[in-house]
Design a protein around this motif. Sequence first.
Motif, short mmCIF file in Angstrom:
data_model
loop_
_atom_site.label_atom_id
_atom_site.label_comp_id
_atom_site.label_asym_id
_atom_site.label_seq_id
_atom_site.Cartn_x
_atom_site.Cartn_y
_atom_site.Cartn_z
N TYR A 48 2.72 -1.90 6.88
CA TYR A 48 1.59 -1.97 5.95
C TYR A 48 0.30 -2.14 6.73
CZ TYR A 48 -1.53 -3.60 2.27
OH TYR A 48 -2.58 -3.75 1.41
N ARG B 192 5.45 -5.49 2.52
CA ARG B 192 4.17 -6.02 3.00
C ARG B 192 4.36 -7.48 3.39
NH1 ARG B 192 -0.39 -3.66 -1.22
NH2 ARG B 192 0.42 -1.52 -1.32
N GLU C 6 -8.03 -2.75 8.61
CA GLU C 6 -7.30 -2.79 9.87
C GLU C 6 -7.17 -1.39 10.47
OE1 GLU C 6 -2.78 -3.99 11.48
OE2 GLU C 6 -3.26 -3.97 9.35
N GLU D 146 -3.33 -3.48 6.66
CA GLU D 146 -4.20 -4.37 5.91
C GLU D 146 -5.58 -3.72 5.71
OE1 GLU D 146 -3.32 -7.13 4.58
OE2 GLU D 146 -1.40 -7.54 5.56
#
Length: 262
Positions: free
Chosen positions: A11, A256, A16, A13
């Motif tokens: 995942y 996640r 990111e 973020e």
Amino acid sequence: MDENNTKYYGYIEPGEDMHYFINKDGFRAGFNVGIIVLPAWFPCQPGHVTNATTFHFPVKYEEAKQSSIQSVVKEGSGDIVDGIIDAAKKLERDGCRVIIGDCGYFGHYQKKVAASVEVPVYMSGIIQVPIISIGLKPEQKIGILCADGPNLTFELFQECGVSKEDYERCIIYGAQDQPEFSKVAIEPGNLDTRIIRKELVGLAEKMVKEHPEIGAILLECTDMPPYAASIQAATSRPVFDTVTLINYLYHVVSQRHYGGFI
């Protein structure tokens, strides 16, 4: 990330950077769930598997060429398996991490399609039968509402990994004789959902009245989930369907990190 891996399973973020990414196959990103669909023509309201607003995440659809409701439901025809496999491979190339069928009778092809791609495949909601069975008391049964009772055979259950023991715990009621619901098979381009809701709720009530030992209900047909809440309210039973299966599988392939307060 494994530099030999062409699919990114972590995942990202918000804000990111990925730092490093490989794309060898040209797949499209973000469609973790791929759904093989029949070439059918009738309105698909929210709650139907082939209405994308049913889900809170992106799904990608791919039509199984040369297939039809008749060939899949009535016959389980082997002549169309190549088109179904081609659809699965296209979804895999487009980056889907799990593949599902939009018709419970696609279960006829579970093993062949699963063997044809590298991602997990679950072609029918019938696959949930062992999960439902293990959660019930020994004397309880599984009530199954399906589109066509005579054609929901043990062979299809067996193809989906259901044991003879679990199959014998199933009580199957078909909706093929319900006047409005049965129009799905002839694809008239119009449906009265108010009538269908009444038909399916009535059929479910009849099923649990005649078989009070039913501890849970499974809706085989992907045309039925829009009415799942009404069926549950009328029968006071847990209701499983292909939407519950897809939601589960999405989270399996889209994990996640957890965050929250302590």
